[in-house]
Write a protein that holds these residues in place. Structure first.
Motif, PDB file in Angstrom:
ATOM      1  N   SER A  31       0.789  -1.324  -0.071  1.00 41.09           N
ATOM      2  CA  SER A  31      -0.037  -0.037  -0.003  1.00 41.09           C
ATOM      3  C   SER A  31       0.665   1.040  -0.046  1.00 41.09           C
ATOM      4  O   SER A  31       2.254   1.350   0.254  1.00 41.09           O
ATOM      5  CB  SER A  31      -0.792   0.175   1.338  1.00 41.09           C
ATOM      6  N   SER A  32       0.196   2.355  -0.039  1.00 38.48           N
ATOM      7  CA  SER A  32       0.894   3.520  -0.181  1.00 38.48           C
ATOM      8  C   SER A  32       0.562   4.726   0.567  1.00 38.48           C
ATOM      9  O   SER A  32      -0.960   4.765   0.864  1.00 38.48           O
ATOM     10  CB  SER A  32       1.210   3.888  -1.716  1.00 38.48           C
ATOM     11  N   SER A  33       1.260   5.702   1.054  1.00 39.31           N
ATOM     12  CA  SER A  33       0.899   6.801   1.751  1.00 39.31           C
ATOM     13  C   SER A  33       1.035   7.907   0.690  1.00 39.31           C
ATOM     14  O   SER A  33       2.110   7.915  -0.056  1.00 39.31           O
ATOM     15  CB  SER A  33       1.477   7.148   2.992  1.00 39.31           C
ATOM     16  N   ILE A  34       0.092   8.655   0.334  1.00 39.94           N
ATOM     17  CA  ILE A  34      -0.010   9.587  -0.511  1.00 39.94           C
ATOM     18  C   ILE A  34      -0.203  10.979  -0.310  1.00 39.94           C
ATOM     19  O   ILE A  34      -1.131  11.351   0.310  1.00 39.94           O
ATOM     20  CB  ILE A  34      -0.998   9.619  -1.871  1.00 39.94           C
ATOM     21  N   GLY A  35       0.652  11.938  -0.493  1.00 40.30           N
ATOM     22  CA  GLY A  35       0.557  13.442  -0.301  1.00 40.30           C
ATOM     23  C   GLY A  35       0.356  14.216  -1.546  1.00 40.30           C
ATOM     24  O   GLY A  35       1.077  14.084  -2.688  1.00 40.30           O
ATOM     25  N   ILE A  36      -0.745  15.095  -1.541  1.00 38.33           N
ATOM     26  CA  ILE A  36      -1.202  15.773  -2.621  1.00 38.33           C
ATOM     27  C   ILE A  36      -1.032  17.121  -2.356  1.00 38.33           C
ATOM     28  O   ILE A  36      -1.223  17.582  -1.543  1.00 38.33           O
ATOM     29  CB  ILE A  36      -2.713  15.530  -3.149  1.00 38.33           C
ATOM     30  N   VAL A  37      -0.491  17.980  -3.413  1.00 40.30           N
ATOM     31  CA  VAL A  37      -0.349  19.346  -3.432  1.00 40.30           C
ATOM     32  C   VAL A  37      -0.752  19.949  -4.733  1.00 40.30           C
ATOM     33  O   VAL A  37      -0.396  19.412  -5.906  1.00 40.30           O
ATOM     34  CB  VAL A  37       1.135  20.042  -3.061  1.00 40.30           C
ATOM     35  N   LEU A  38      -1.776  20.918  -4.764  1.00 37.99           N
ATOM     36  CA  LEU A  38      -1.893  21.658  -6.028  1.00 37.99           C
ATOM     37  C   LEU A  38      -1.208  22.955  -6.092  1.00 37.99           C
ATOM     38  O   LEU A  38      -0.692  23.446  -5.002  1.00 37.99           O
ATOM     39  CB  LEU A  38      -3.248  22.144  -6.047  1.00 37.99           C
ATOM     40  N   ASN A  39      -0.756  23.345  -7.092  1.00 37.80           N
ATOM     41  CA  ASN A  39       0.037  24.665  -7.601  1.00 37.80           C
ATOM     42  C   ASN A  39      -0.698  25.625  -6.700  1.00 37.80           C
ATOM     43  O   ASN A  39      -1.707  25.878  -6.705  1.00 37.80           O
ATOM     44  CB  ASN A  39       0.289  24.709  -8.876  1.00 37.80           C
ATOM     45  N   HIS A  40       0.346  26.573  -6.002  1.00 40.50           N
ATOM     46  CA  HIS A  40      -0.185  27.674  -5.294  1.00 40.50           C
ATOM     47  C   HIS A  40       0.621  28.888  -5.581  1.00 40.50           C
ATOM     48  O   HIS A  40       1.993  28.709  -6.007  1.00 40.50           O
ATOM     49  CB  HIS A  40      -0.318  27.344  -3.916  1.00 40.50           C
ATOM     50  N   ASP A  41       0.083  30.267  -5.156  1.00 42.16           N
ATOM     51  CA  ASP A  41       0.993  31.441  -5.395  1.00 42.16           C
ATOM     52  C   ASP A  41       2.381  31.385  -4.741  1.00 42.16           C
ATOM     53  O   ASP A  41       3.531  31.919  -5.188  1.00 42.16           O
ATOM     54  CB  ASP A  41       0.548  32.462  -4.967  1.00 42.16           C
ATOM     55  N   HIS A  42       2.448  30.676  -3.746  1.00 43.85           N
ATOM     56  CA  HIS A  42       3.610  30.532  -2.759  1.00 43.85           C
ATOM     57  C   HIS A  42       4.522  29.619  -3.403  1.00 43.85           C
ATOM     58  O   HIS A  42       5.755  29.594  -2.596  1.00 43.85           O
ATOM     59  CB  HIS A  42       3.323  30.358  -1.293  1.00 43.85           C
ATOM     60  N   HIS A  43       4.362  28.829  -4.363  1.00 43.00           N
ATOM     61  CA  HIS A  43       5.236  27.761  -4.851  1.00 43.00           C
ATOM     62  C   HIS A  43       5.991  28.731  -6.119  1.00 43.00           C
ATOM     63  O   HIS A  43       5.512  29.094  -7.030  1.00 43.00           O
ATOM     64  CB  HIS A  43       4.661  26.884  -5.607  1.00 43.00           C
ATOM     65  N   HIS A  44       7.482  29.131  -5.754  1.00 47.52           N
ATOM     66  CA  HIS A  44       8.033  29.653  -6.726  1.00 47.52           C
ATOM     67  C   HIS A  44       9.249  28.729  -7.493  1.00 47.52           C
ATOM     68  O   HIS A  44       9.396  28.972  -8.749  1.00 47.52           O
ATOM     69  CB  HIS A  44       8.853  30.502  -6.189  1.00 47.52           C
ATOM     70  N   LYS A  45       9.335  27.636  -6.789  1.00 39.34           N
ATOM     71  CA  LYS A  45      10.610  26.860  -7.513  1.00 39.34           C
ATOM     72  C   LYS A  45       9.991  25.250  -7.326  1.00 39.34           C
ATOM     73  O   LYS A  45       8.961  24.993  -6.503  1.00 39.34           O
ATOM     74  CB  LYS A  45      11.647  26.433  -6.564  1.00 39.34           C
ATOM     75  N   ALA A  46      10.288  24.398  -8.255  1.00 43.30           N
ATOM     76  CA  ALA A  46       9.812  23.187  -8.150  1.00 43.30           C
ATOM     77  C   ALA A  46       9.961  22.490  -6.953  1.00 43.30           C
ATOM     78  O   ALA A  46       9.069  21.712  -6.410  1.00 43.30           O
ATOM     79  CB  ALA A  46      10.590  22.183  -9.392  1.00 43.30           C
ATOM     80  N   ASP A  47      11.127  22.570  -6.367  1.00 44.03           N
ATOM     81  CA  ASP A  47      11.478  22.182  -4.769  1.00 44.03           C
ATOM     82  C   ASP A  47      10.381  22.467  -3.952  1.00 44.03           C
ATOM     83  O   ASP A  47      10.195  21.632  -3.179  1.00 44.03           O
ATOM     84  CB  ASP A  47      12.605  22.377  -4.458  1.00 44.03           C
ATOM     85  N   ASP A  48       9.636  23.540  -4.084  1.00 40.30           N
ATOM     86  CA  ASP A  48       8.552  24.167  -3.022  1.00 40.30           C
ATOM     87  C   ASP A  48       7.492  23.243  -3.323  1.00 40.30           C
ATOM     88  O   ASP A  48       6.895  22.664  -2.045  1.00 40.30           O
ATOM     89  CB  ASP A  48       7.980  25.360  -3.614  1.00 40.30           C
ATOM     90  N   LEU A  49       7.002  22.709  -4.268  1.00 42.46           N
ATOM     91  CA  LEU A  49       6.025  21.687  -4.686  1.00 42.46           C
ATOM     92  C   LEU A  49       6.392  20.315  -4.008  1.00 42.46           C
ATOM     93  O   LEU A  49       5.278  19.841  -3.331  1.00 42.46           O
ATOM     94  CB  LEU A  49       5.575  21.582  -5.873  1.00 42.46           C
ATOM     95  N   LEU A  50       7.690  19.798  -4.276  1.00 40.51           N
ATOM     96  CA  LEU A  50       7.931  18.441  -3.953  1.00 40.51           C
ATOM     97  C   LEU A  50       7.961  18.560  -2.352  1.00 40.51           C
ATOM     98  O   LEU A  50       7.523  17.570  -1.821  1.00 40.51           O
ATOM     99  CB  LEU A  50       9.397  18.332  -4.340  1.00 40.51           C
ATOM    100  N   ARG A  51       8.584  19.687  -1.695  1.00 40.21           N
ATOM    101  CA  ARG A  51       8.479  19.637  -0.220  1.00 40.21           C
ATOM    102  C   ARG A  51       7.109  19.642   0.572  1.00 40.21           C
ATOM    103  O   ARG A  51       6.796  18.557   1.434  1.00 40.21           O
ATOM    104  CB  ARG A  51       9.240  21.009   0.273  1.00 40.21           C
ATOM    105  N   ASP A  52       5.923  20.325  -0.332  1.00 40.92           N
ATOM    106  CA  ASP A  52       4.885  20.218   0.421  1.00 40.92           C
ATOM    107  C   ASP A  52       3.918  18.919   0.233  1.00 40.92           C
ATOM    108  O   ASP A  52       3.424  18.499   0.994  1.00 40.92           O
ATOM    109  CB  ASP A  52       3.912  21.410  -0.333  1.00 40.92           C
ATOM    110  N   ALA A  53       4.301  18.440  -1.072  1.00 42.56           N
ATOM    111  CA  ALA A  53       3.726  17.191  -1.191  1.00 42.56           C
ATOM    112  C   ALA A  53       4.143  16.063  -0.374  1.00 42.56           C
ATOM    113  O   ALA A  53       3.636  15.200   0.170  1.00 42.56           O
ATOM    114  CB  ALA A  53       4.042  16.680  -2.720  1.00 42.56           C
ATOM    115  N   ASP A  54       5.482  16.076  -0.042  1.00 36.37           N
ATOM    116  CA  ASP A  54       6.293  15.345   0.856  1.00 36.37           C
ATOM    117  C   ASP A  54       5.613  15.237   2.459  1.00 36.37           C
ATOM    118  O   ASP A  54       5.227  14.360   2.857  1.00 36.37           O
ATOM    119  CB  ASP A  54       7.678  15.589   1.039  1.00 36.37           C
ATOM    120  N   THR A  55       5.520  16.686   2.734  1.00 33.64           N
ATOM    121  CA  THR A  55       4.940  16.858   3.952  1.00 33.64           C
ATOM    122  C   THR A  55       3.387  16.182   4.112  1.00 33.64           C
ATOM    123  O   THR A  55       3.123  15.579   5.035  1.00 33.64           O
ATOM    124  CB  THR A  55       4.931  18.557   4.184  1.00 33.64           C
TER     125      THR A  55
END
Ligand code: C2E
Ligand code: MG
Ligand code: MG
Length: 648
Positions: free
Chosen positions: A331-355
């Motif tokens: 099974s898997s645990s999944i974190g989802i993030v949608l793009n948002h104004d505070h995302h400036h770099k690709a890393d920002d999205l990855l970090r939030d999805a990881d959280t």
């Protein structure tokens, strides 16, 4: 006669005398002539000598030159042969284009590269261009034109050709133009080389740099690039939305340890195939390494678009995977993030999805969570916790609490379960649920458990000597599966038992059922038997909550099992749960395993358990976990029959 003779003689004499000067003159002349010829002879001899010497020198020079020529002829021949060998060996074709007549000579190697068998009609630039793929024709023509115009020092162009049999090959054409006095090119000659293998190797290197070697999926670099691309795209189309899904396979380490790395790798490949089948071709599935996958969903219709995909992913992973004949549930645990104004770099999205993924993990796994900004704070405090835990261990902030458990039939105190607590200097008493997960992740759990084992062994020796009873007290202690990662748990415990003098059978190790995928984890199984041979008792904790098969129960050397609280708390309201608990008791009896009912909170539950079986019981109704000192007083004050009083 004489006189005549005399006269004649005299006359002759006279004549001789007359002749003498002439004779002398003659002699002189002869002598002069003689001297003259001697001089001439010398001269001649000298000149002859010079000439012959010169001839020798000339001869030597010629000889030398001749040898030189011979040597250079050999060298030339060798060099030609070498050139020929090199050309043939390297599969380099030669071509020579007479620009004036338009005719082109192609060497046999060119034919070979093309897969042609003969030269018929193959002697013009156009006949060559027919093999060049459409997309490259323009480029090749352009490269030739610029070189003929003198704008490039030489011709060099890489392109693709379609061979006679239709196969595509990469070639490079190199060449140099010959020019007349007015700098007009009248001839262009050069080479043609098949570089398909090199191109493939280059492509492979380029591919490897941005792909994961195990699954062939895009790696972090390529994923970040694609996310960045989406971020840029959003600038132009602000209404568009995209999502990043961070997946982490639950309990993957356990699978890896149980079945080995080869099987673990195979599982990752199978998982990647299933995930891929769940998404659109335009979306990206990447593997970040280990058991972490990320999906970039381009263009989704808001949050529901992303959660639908997550649901589908979770659903599809539920089908068992078959590895080496074993059915494995992943099974898997999944974190989802949608793009948002505070995302400036690709890393920002990855970090939030990881959280968000981490939140899904802590909230029971096998689920998804959508990122919200409060998770940020949570993630920050988790980081803080990681750093704090180690320091806390060194500072001696941990303590063992003891929760009593009782023999319900004879109503006596049978022993305690040792439960770790963190006495946080600011936050106060922290329960294991707050920190054990992180301790496990940062590898501190093994140290904690070893430390706990030592405390417990010493404590038990002390209690049994201070409070002797017919049946000495026992202590159950929880062992993390991580302790089986190294091989030395049995050795460590053996030494500890010797050091403390504890009777081994009084120590009961609790191993959770989730760890019992152990069944095929040889390392852990070997250690279980080694532990057993030390004389300690083995208990299966949280029985009923895992999904490992029942066969391990009688194959592995267990002495008892703890029935999970979730069943005990429900037996009063659900006859189903009651029957289930009854089945567990029956099973335990037939396998000669001592059952302990966990989490008895009410009198009703206590009665129900007692009605089902004569077993041990533990729960807040009977006693809560308590400090070492409180437990000592508890033992000192304990009177058998206390359960009856509570129940009545
Ligand atoms: P567990 O082994 O199943 O331990 C029983 C847990 O249930 C304990 O929680 C205990 O306080 C709680 N409990 C007991 N009776 C009742 C009841 O009547 N009602 C309710 N609601 N709860 C009850 P605790 O101390 O928070 O420990 C949680 C888990 O942490 C343990 O579950 C065990 O798996 C783990 N753990 C605790 N100490 C250690 C340790 O030293 N090492 C390792 N590896 N794990 C530990
Ligand atoms: Mg336990
Ligand atoms: Mg338990």
């Amino acid at each position: 006669m004489h006189k005549l003779l005399a006269r004649q003689l005299a006359h002759l004499d006279l004549e001789i005398v007359d002749l003498l000067p002439q004779l002398q003159e003659l002699l002189k002349t002869v002598d002069a002539a003689y001297h003259q010829s001697d001089h001439d002879r010398h001269l001649m001899e000298h000149s002859l000598e010079c000439t012959s010497r010169e001839l020798v020198t000339q001869n030597q020079r010629l000889q030398f030159e001749l040898e030189g020529r011979k040597a250079s002829e050999i060298a030339l021949r060798q060099s030609e042969e070498r050139y020929q060998l090199a050309v043939e060996g390297s599969n380099v074709g030669i071509w020579d284009w007479d620009i004036i007549t338009g005719e082109v000579y192609f060497s046999p190697a060119v034919l070979k590269i093309l897969g042609r068998v003969d030269y018929a009609g193959f002697n013009t630039t156009e006949s060559w261009l027919k093999y060049v793929v459409q997309e490259d024709q323009q480029g090749l023509r352009q490269a030739i034109r610029t070189h003929l115009l003198g704008k490039t020092s030489h011709l060099e162009f890489e392109y693709q050709i379609r061979r006679h049999n239709g196969e595509l090959r990469w070639v490079v054409t190199r060449g140099l133009a010959l020019r007349d006095q007015s700098d007009h090119a009248y001839r262009l000659a050069g080479s043609l080389e098949d570089i398909t293998d090199r191109k493939r190797a280059e492509d492979q290197i380029r591919f490897d740099a941005i792909h994961d070697t195990l699954t062939g999926l895009p790696n972090r670099a390529l994923l970040l690039d694609r996310i960045q691309h989406q971020l840029e795209n959003i600038q132009r189309h602000p209404h568009k939305r995209f999502a990043v899904l961070f997946l982490d396979i639950d309990r993957f380490k356990l699978i890896n340890d149980s079945f080995g790395h080869m099987a673990g790798d195979q599982l990752l490949i199978e998982i990647s195939k299933r995930l891929k089948a769940c998404i659109k071709g335009s979306d990206t599935l990447a593997r970040l390494g280990g058991d972490e996958f990320v999906i970039l969903l381009e263009e989704i219709a808001g949050e529901s678009g992303a959660t639908q995909v997550a649901e589908r992913l979770l659903q599809d992973l539920k089908q068992p995977f078959v590895l080496e004949g074993h059915e494995i549930y992943a099974s898997s645990s999944i974190g989802i993030v949608l793009n948002h104004d505070h995302h400036h770099k690709a890393d920002d999205l990855l970090r939030d999805a990881d959280t968000a993924m981490y939140r899904a993990k802590t909230e029971g796994k096998d689920c998804y969570k959508v990122f919200d900004s409060r998770m940020h704070e949570h993630a920050a405090s988790r980081l803080h916790l990681e750093a704090g835990l180690r320091k806390a261990f060194e500072a001696g902030e941990f303590e063992i609490y003891y929760q009593p458990y009782f023999g319900l039939g004879r109503e006596r105190l049978a022993g305690f379960e040792a439960l770790i607590r963190w006495l946080h200097p600011e936050k106060g008493l922290q329960l294991p649920g707050e920190f054990l997960g992180v301790a496990e992740e940062i590898g501190l759990i093994a140290e904690l458990d070893r430390w706990a084992l030592k405390q417990v062994c010493q404590q038990l020796v002390e209690w049994n000597s201070n409070f002797p009873q017919d049946e000495p007290l026992r202590v159950n202690i929880n062992i993390s599966p991580r302790l089986f990662d190294q091989h030395d748990l049995p050795v460590y415990l053996g030494e500890l038992l010797q050091e403390t003098g504890l009777e081994p059978s009084l120590l009961q190790l609790e191993i959770t059922e989730s760890c019992l995928i152990l069944e095929s984890n040889n390392r852990a199984i070997t250690q279980l038997f080694q532990l057993k041979s030390l004389g300690v008792q083995l208990y299966l904790d949280d029985f009923g909550t895992g999904y490992a098969s029942l066969s391990y129960l009688h194959r592995l050397p267990f002495d008892g099992l703890k029935i999970d609280r979730s069943f005990i708390s429900n037996i009063s309201n659900s006859s189903r749960d009651e029957s289930f608990v009854q089945v567990i008791f029956d099973l335990a009896e037939s396998l000669d395993l001592r059952p302990i009912a966990e989490g008895i909170e009410t009198l009703e539950q206590l009665e129900n358990v007692r009605n089902l079986a004569n077993c041990y019981g533990q729960g807040f109704l009977l006693a809560r976990p308590m400090s070492r000192a409180a437990a000592s007083s508890f033992i000192a004050d304990y009177k058998p029959g206390v359960l009856t009083k509570k129940a009545s």
